[in-house]
Structures are given as structure tokens and as C-alpha cells.
Motif scaffolding. Structure first.
Motif, PDB file in Angstrom:
ATOM      1  N   PRO A  34      44.563 101.646  23.122  1.00 53.65           N
ATOM      2  CA  PRO A  34      45.562 101.707  22.235  1.00 53.65           C
ATOM      3  C   PRO A  34      46.786 102.747  22.560  1.00 53.65           C
ATOM      4  CG  PRO A  34      43.433 103.202  21.735  1.00 53.65           C
ATOM      5  CD  PRO A  34      43.180 102.143  22.728  1.00 53.65           C
ATOM      6  N   LYS A  35      46.771 103.264  23.808  1.00 54.34           N
ATOM      7  CA  LYS A  35      47.722 103.969  24.510  1.00 54.34           C
ATOM      8  C   LYS A  35      48.619 102.979  25.224  1.00 54.34           C
ATOM      9  CE  LYS A  35      45.039 108.033  25.290  1.00 54.34           C
ATOM     10  NZ  LYS A  35      44.787 109.136  26.408  1.00 54.34           N
ATOM     11  N   LYS A  36      48.313 101.873  25.278  1.00 53.27           N
ATOM     12  CA  LYS A  36      49.406 100.645  25.694  1.00 53.27           C
ATOM     13  C   LYS A  36      50.016 100.110  24.780  1.00 53.27           C
ATOM     14  CE  LYS A  36      47.315 101.421  29.920  1.00 53.27           C
ATOM     15  NZ  LYS A  36      48.539 101.889  31.037  1.00 53.27           N
ATOM     16  N   GLU A  37      50.884  99.001  25.187  1.00 57.49           N
ATOM     17  CA  GLU A  37      51.772  98.544  24.357  1.00 57.49           C
ATOM     18  C   GLU A  37      51.331  97.344  23.355  1.00 57.49           C
ATOM     19  OE1 GLU A  37      50.785  96.812  27.500  1.00 57.49           O
ATOM     20  OE2 GLU A  37      52.551  97.604  28.249  1.00 57.49           O
ATOM     21  N   GLY A  38      49.920  97.152  23.625  1.00 61.94           N
ATOM     22  CA  GLY A  38      49.466  96.206  22.346  1.00 61.94           C
ATOM     23  C   GLY A  38      49.171  94.792  23.398  1.00 61.94           C
ATOM     24  N   PHE A  39      49.053  93.828  22.551  1.00 64.85           N
ATOM     25  CA  PHE A  39      49.017  92.385  23.208  1.00 64.85           C
ATOM     26  C   PHE A  39      50.047  91.444  22.773  1.00 64.85           C
ATOM     27  CE2 PHE A  39      45.054  94.565  23.681  1.00 64.85           C
ATOM     28  CZ  PHE A  39      44.207  93.646  24.533  1.00 64.85           C
ATOM     29  N   ALA A  40      50.083  90.220  23.538  1.00 64.98           N
ATOM     30  CA  ALA A  40      50.933  89.304  23.187  1.00 64.98           C
ATOM     31  C   ALA A  40      50.523  87.896  23.745  1.00 64.98           C
ATOM     32  CB  ALA A  40      52.485  89.428  23.841  1.00 64.98           C
ATOM     33  N   SER A  41      51.375  86.872  23.313  1.00 68.11           N
ATOM     34  CA  SER A  41      50.916  85.691  23.885  1.00 68.11           C
ATOM     35  C   SER A  41      51.930  84.850  24.481  1.00 68.11           C
ATOM     36  CB  SER A  41      50.027  84.917  22.600  1.00 68.11           C
ATOM     37  OG  SER A  41      50.956  84.769  21.557  1.00 68.11           O
ATOM     38  N   ILE A  42      51.661  83.819  25.177  1.00 66.79           N
ATOM     39  CA  ILE A  42      52.393  82.688  25.520  1.00 66.79           C
ATOM     40  C   ILE A  42      51.971  81.596  25.159  1.00 66.79           C
ATOM     41  CG2 ILE A  42      53.430  81.763  27.536  1.00 66.79           C
ATOM     42  CD1 ILE A  42      53.027  84.213  29.045  1.00 66.79           C
ATOM     43  N   ILE A  43      52.683  80.693  24.680  1.00 62.35           N
ATOM     44  CA  ILE A  43      52.607  79.357  24.133  1.00 62.35           C
ATOM     45  C   ILE A  43      53.288  78.416  24.919  1.00 62.35           C
ATOM     46  CG2 ILE A  43      52.433  77.572  22.319  1.00 62.35           C
ATOM     47  CD1 ILE A  43      52.148  79.816  20.358  1.00 62.35           C
ATOM     48  N   ASN A  44      52.635  77.795  25.846  1.00 64.97           N
ATOM     49  CA  ASN A  44      53.357  76.686  26.760  1.00 64.97           C
ATOM     50  C   ASN A  44      53.573  75.399  26.391  1.00 64.97           C
ATOM     51  OD1 ASN A  44      54.349  75.413  29.086  1.00 64.97           O
ATOM     52  ND2 ASN A  44      52.587  76.095  30.307  1.00 64.97           N
ATOM     53  N   LEU A  45      54.850  74.841  26.037  1.00 66.61           N
ATOM     54  CA  LEU A  45      54.889  73.757  25.416  1.00 66.61           C
ATOM     55  C   LEU A  45      54.830  72.611  26.486  1.00 66.61           C
ATOM     56  CD1 LEU A  45      57.864  74.236  22.656  1.00 66.61           C
ATOM     57  CD2 LEU A  45      55.345  74.754  22.740  1.00 66.61           C
ATOM     58  N   ASP A  46      54.957  72.898  27.867  1.00 69.42           N
ATOM     59  CA  ASP A  46      54.837  71.905  28.855  1.00 69.42           C
ATOM     60  C   ASP A  46      53.330  71.567  28.881  1.00 69.42           C
ATOM     61  OD1 ASP A  46      57.340  72.289  29.283  1.00 69.42           O
ATOM     62  OD2 ASP A  46      57.303  73.586  31.088  1.00 69.42           O
ATOM     63  N   LEU A  47      52.416  72.228  28.409  1.00 67.55           N
ATOM     64  CA  LEU A  47      51.009  71.939  28.507  1.00 67.55           C
ATOM     65  C   LEU A  47      50.422  71.340  27.404  1.00 67.55           C
ATOM     66  CD1 LEU A  47      49.668  74.789  30.540  1.00 67.55           C
ATOM     67  CD2 LEU A  47      50.078  72.806  31.560  1.00 67.55           C
ATOM     68  N   CYS A  48      50.904  71.918  26.286  1.00 67.35           N
ATOM     69  CA  CYS A  48      50.529  71.509  24.960  1.00 67.35           C
ATOM     70  C   CYS A  48      50.836  69.822  24.668  1.00 67.35           C
ATOM     71  CB  CYS A  48      50.995  72.171  23.837  1.00 67.35           C
ATOM     72  SG  CYS A  48      50.361  71.860  22.208  1.00 67.35           S
ATOM     73  N   ASP A  49      49.524  69.158  24.401  1.00 69.62           N
ATOM     74  CA  ASP A  49      49.740  67.711  24.054  1.00 69.62           C
ATOM     75  C   ASP A  49      49.278  67.388  22.620  1.00 69.62           C
ATOM     76  OD1 ASP A  49      47.090  68.155  24.137  1.00 69.62           O
ATOM     77  OD2 ASP A  49      46.439  66.518  25.714  1.00 69.62           O
ATOM     78  N   GLY A  50      49.164  68.363  21.877  1.00 71.85           N
ATOM     79  CA  GLY A  50      48.810  68.418  20.460  1.00 71.85           C
ATOM     80  C   GLY A  50      47.396  67.863  20.013  1.00 71.85           C
ATOM     81  N   CYS A  51      46.617  67.885  21.189  1.00 68.31           N
ATOM     82  CA  CYS A  51      45.306  67.378  21.155  1.00 68.31           C
ATOM     83  C   CYS A  51      44.968  65.948  20.522  1.00 68.31           C
ATOM     84  CB  CYS A  51      44.270  68.430  20.126  1.00 68.31           C
ATOM     85  SG  CYS A  51      44.107  70.021  21.098  1.00 68.31           S
ATOM     86  N   GLN A  52      45.643  65.028  21.253  1.00 69.62           N
ATOM     87  CA  GLN A  52      45.866  63.779  20.469  1.00 69.62           C
ATOM     88  C   GLN A  52      44.639  63.134  20.793  1.00 69.62           C
ATOM     89  OE1 GLN A  52      49.779  61.757  21.425  1.00 69.62           O
ATOM     90  NE2 GLN A  52      49.811  63.407  22.951  1.00 69.62           N
ATOM     91  N   ASP A  53      43.566  63.663  21.572  1.00 65.75           N
ATOM     92  CA  ASP A  53      42.223  62.852  21.533  1.00 65.75           C
ATOM     93  C   ASP A  53      41.314  63.531  20.732  1.00 65.75           C
ATOM     94  OD1 ASP A  53      43.244  61.387  23.775  1.00 65.75           O
ATOM     95  OD2 ASP A  53      42.461  62.913  25.332  1.00 65.75           O
ATOM     96  N   PHE A  54      41.547  64.579  19.782  1.00 73.77           N
ATOM     97  CA  PHE A  54      40.904  64.935  18.710  1.00 73.77           C
ATOM     98  C   PHE A  54      41.566  64.704  17.229  1.00 73.77           C
ATOM     99  CE2 PHE A  54      40.720  67.592  22.488  1.00 73.77           C
ATOM    100  CZ  PHE A  54      39.235  67.678  22.750  1.00 73.77           C
ATOM    101  N   ASP A  55      40.637  64.530  16.215  1.00 75.50           N
ATOM    102  CA  ASP A  55      41.091  64.642  15.167  1.00 75.50           C
ATOM    103  C   ASP A  55      42.012  65.449  14.479  1.00 75.50           C
ATOM    104  OD1 ASP A  55      39.334  62.349  14.868  1.00 75.50           O
ATOM    105  OD2 ASP A  55      37.600  63.570  13.987  1.00 75.50           O
ATOM    106  N   MET A  56      41.904  66.763  15.003  1.00 74.66           N
ATOM    107  CA  MET A  56      42.846  68.037  14.674  1.00 74.66           C
ATOM    108  C   MET A  56      43.024  68.735  15.887  1.00 74.66           C
ATOM    109  SD  MET A  56      41.977  71.052  11.788  1.00 74.66           S
ATOM    110  CE  MET A  56      41.294  69.599  10.565  1.00 74.66           C
ATOM    111  N   PRO A  57      44.442  69.302  15.898  1.00 72.60           N
ATOM    112  CA  PRO A  57      44.529  70.089  17.023  1.00 72.60           C
ATOM    113  C   PRO A  57      43.394  71.217  17.300  1.00 72.60           C
ATOM    114  CG  PRO A  57      46.481  69.673  15.923  1.00 72.60           C
ATOM    115  CD  PRO A  57      45.467  68.963  15.063  1.00 72.60           C
ATOM    116  N   LYS A  58      43.029  71.548  18.259  1.00 74.79           N
ATOM    117  CA  LYS A  58      42.002  72.514  18.304  1.00 74.79           C
ATOM    118  C   LYS A  58      42.489  73.654  17.918  1.00 74.79           C
ATOM    119  CE  LYS A  58      38.385  71.726  19.703  1.00 74.79           C
ATOM    120  NZ  LYS A  58      37.099  71.247  19.322  1.00 74.79           N
TER     121      LYS A  58
END
Length: 335
Positions: A34-58
Motif C-alpha cells: 500500500p505504500k507503493k503507487e499501486g498497479f497498472a496494466s499494459i495492453i499490447n495491440l501488436d499481440l492481441c488477435d481477438g482470440c479468433q480460435d475461440f468462441d469468445m475472446p478469453k
């Protein structure tokens, strides 16, 4: 993620110029301080393929599975509330994953840019200085130590001011649920607002959010914000485009892409038959957010709306009662 794996991740991104090529373990633990700055995320669009091999994006299915117990369960015969004669009721369309809804807190946008398919997971940006929190007249939006911006749906009146001031129109309203039914079902509210809460409960347990855990491409990475920013800066230096670092005063969600976000936003607007300007204005109701790079935190520049909302006497009385109720609930839960 484990420290060793994270540095592998950083090294790989600096060499390859793309985030998810690193060797990471989505099931490793997060260390919350809790003394740190918290969390964040990166979403890499170069890697995301929309999970086209699945019925729904994972990421979508993982979010839905994890949060289904929190999804709204509206009453039958939802009443009209003054002065409106329409209701935002998605209860008969809970399987819609083409947009954000009270039952779908993550969705994957798909556009074509220069004959290249781009897939964009969309959810709450978890802003550093959230406009939704400032405008909420009932004080039911919190930003906790993880950096998550969360709406307490149990005390939300569903007035949708949070959606009105969110640059991306993220929160979505479901009628027929919430505290307004007990207090003023025909005079105020209209339901409750719902959106991604960053899986803050999992982060506090040292676990990864559901979307990262299930992503088959490692396109979504969560870690301490300081570490995430190091990677984001390396991505900028390598020529990648970044979204979320300056928009709305800064966020804890960073998109990276080899394609400019100006082009991506133009493609999104074109997909829905809109000009960029008109699409950016309509996205609040559509539930399909824009990626306009010129997004400012307008509440910091003009507080007229905030003052007009928060100065209403009746809202002050209700907000005070809600604050007491929420405090008692938190105390009871701790006990």
C-alpha cells in the motif's frame, strides 16, 4: 509477476520492440504494498488477435466468469422514473459481447487499419484523477490502494453522471436494481452503474486479474505501476505508440501499438458510420469507447458541472445517509 520473469519481460521488449514476447508466468503472484503507487496494466495491440480460435475472446469470458455473481438481477416490472419514460435494461440481452454493458465489462473492438486487423480489448481505464469519482453525488466511487476505480453498486443510484463525465463513457446502467428502488423508485436514480474494477480483490490476494490470467497471447500484463511505466517508456523509445499515459490526466491502463492511435480512432469511427467528432460524443451511450488522443480532464478545467451537481441539497442528505451506511457495512465486514 515474479521479479525474474519481469526483467526477462523488460529485456525482451527492449530487444524485440514488442511487449508480450517475454517469458512471463500469468499464474505467478503479485506483491501488493500500500505504500507503493499501486498497479497498472499494459495492453499490447501488436499481440492481441481477438482470440479468433475461440468462441469468445478469453479476456471477455474470463471477466464474465469472474464477475457473474455481481451482475445485476433486476426486478420485474421496472418502474418509470421522473422525468424519463425510457429504461436502460440489458437483462434480456446479457450475452451481448459487442459492447460494454452491465453484464459485459470487457469487450474487444475490431477494426481494419491499412489492411491490418487491429483488436482492442476495452474496459475501464482506471484514471489517475478519475472524473467519475469527483462527479458522483453520492460518493460511491472509490479509488483504492491498488489503483482500481470501483463503483459500489449496492449504494449507486444509477444517475449516470459518472458515464456523462467519463471521456470514454465506460460505466453502463442497468435499471431495476439498486438502492433507488427502496428510497425513490419514481423520482431519482434509474438503476445502478457497472464496470471493470481491475479485479482488485484478486490483486489484494497477490493474484493476477482474470483477463491477464486467461490471455493466450500474454497481450495483457499487470504489475506495479512503476515497473509498468518503465516498460511503457521503453516502448516509446522503440517507436511504439502509447495510449493512456496522458489522456484524461493519465491512467493506469496503457495501450501500446505499432499503429498510431489517430488511425485507430478514425477506423473505429468509420466502422460505426460516424465522423471522429460525432463518434467521440456518442460513445457514452453506445458502450463502444473511442480512442481519441486529445482527451483532457475537463473537470480540472471547468468545475461548473461538479458544483451544480454536488450543491443540490437533497443529494447532500442522501449522500450523507449513504456514507454512514457504507461505513457501517465496511466496519461489519472487517469484523
Amino acid at each position: 509477476m515474479q521479479r525474474r520473469n519481469f526483467f526477462k519481460f523488460v529485456a525482451a521488449t527492449s530487444m524485440l520492440g514488442a511487449i508480450g514476447h517475454a517469458s512471463t508466468n500469468p499464474h505467478s503472484s503479485l506483491a501488493l504494498s500500500p505504500k507503493k503507487e499501486g498497479f497498472a496494466s499494459i495492453i499490447n495491440l501488436d499481440l492481441c488477435d481477438g482470440c479468433q480460435d475461440f468462441d469468445m475472446p478469453k479476456c471477455v469470458s474470463a471477466c464474465r466468469d469472474k464477475n457473474q455473481d455481481r451482475f445485476p438481477k433486476p426486478i420485474e416490472n421496472i418502474p418509470d422514473y421522473f422525468p424519463r419514460k425510457i429504461k436502460e435494461d440489458y437483462s434480456n440481452n446479457q450475452d451481448d459481447i459487442t459492447r460494454l454493458t452491465p453484464y459485459n465489462w470487457t469487450f474487444v473492438e475490431n477494426v481494419s487499419v491499412d489492411n491490418q486487423q487491429i483488436f482492442i480489448p476495452r474496459r475501464c481505464m482506471h484514471c489517475d484523477d478519475p472524473t467519475c469519482q469527483k462527479i458522483c453525488p453520492f460518493g460511491v466511487i472509490d479509488k483504492d490502494k491498488t489503483n482500481a476505480v470501483n463503483i459500489d453498486e449496492h449504494f449507486c443510484f444509477g444517475g449516470a453522471k459518472c458515464r456523462d463525465v467519463c471521456p470514454w463513457g465506460i460505466p453502463q446502467r442497468q435499471a431495476g436494481v439498486g438502492i433507488y428502488l427502496k428510497i425513490a423508485p419514481k423520482l431519482a436514480g434509474g438503476g445502478a452503474m457497472f464496470k471493470c474494477d481491475m479485479c482488485a480483490d484478486l490483486i489484494q490476494k497477490g493474484q493476477h486479474p482474470a483477463c491477464q490470467r486467461e490471455c493466450p497471447k500474454n497481450a495483457i500484463i499487470f504489475d506495479k505501476k512503476g515497473e509498468i511505466l518503465k516498460v511503457v517508456n521503453k516502448m516509446k523509445e522503440s517507436g511504439k505508440f502509447v495510449y493512456g499515459d496522458t489522456q484524461n490526466g493519465g491512467t493506469s491502463t496503457f495501450y501500446v501499438s505499432s499503429v498510431s492511435f489517430e488511425k485507430i480512432n478514425q477506423a473505429i469511427a468509420k466502422k460505426y458510420g460516424e465522423t471522429e467528432e460525432s463518434f467521440n460524443q456518442k460513445t457514452q451511450k453506445m458502450g463502444r469507447p473511442h480512442m481519441n488522443i486529445e482527451v483532457e480532464n475537463f473537470i480540472n478545467n471547468d468545475s461548473t458541472l461538479v458544483k451544480s451537481v454536488l450543491s443540490a441539497p437533497v443529494l447532500g442528505v442522501i449522500a450523507g445517509a449513504i456514507a454512514v451506511s457504507r461505513s457501517n457495512k465496511k466496519t461489519k465486514n472487517k469484523g
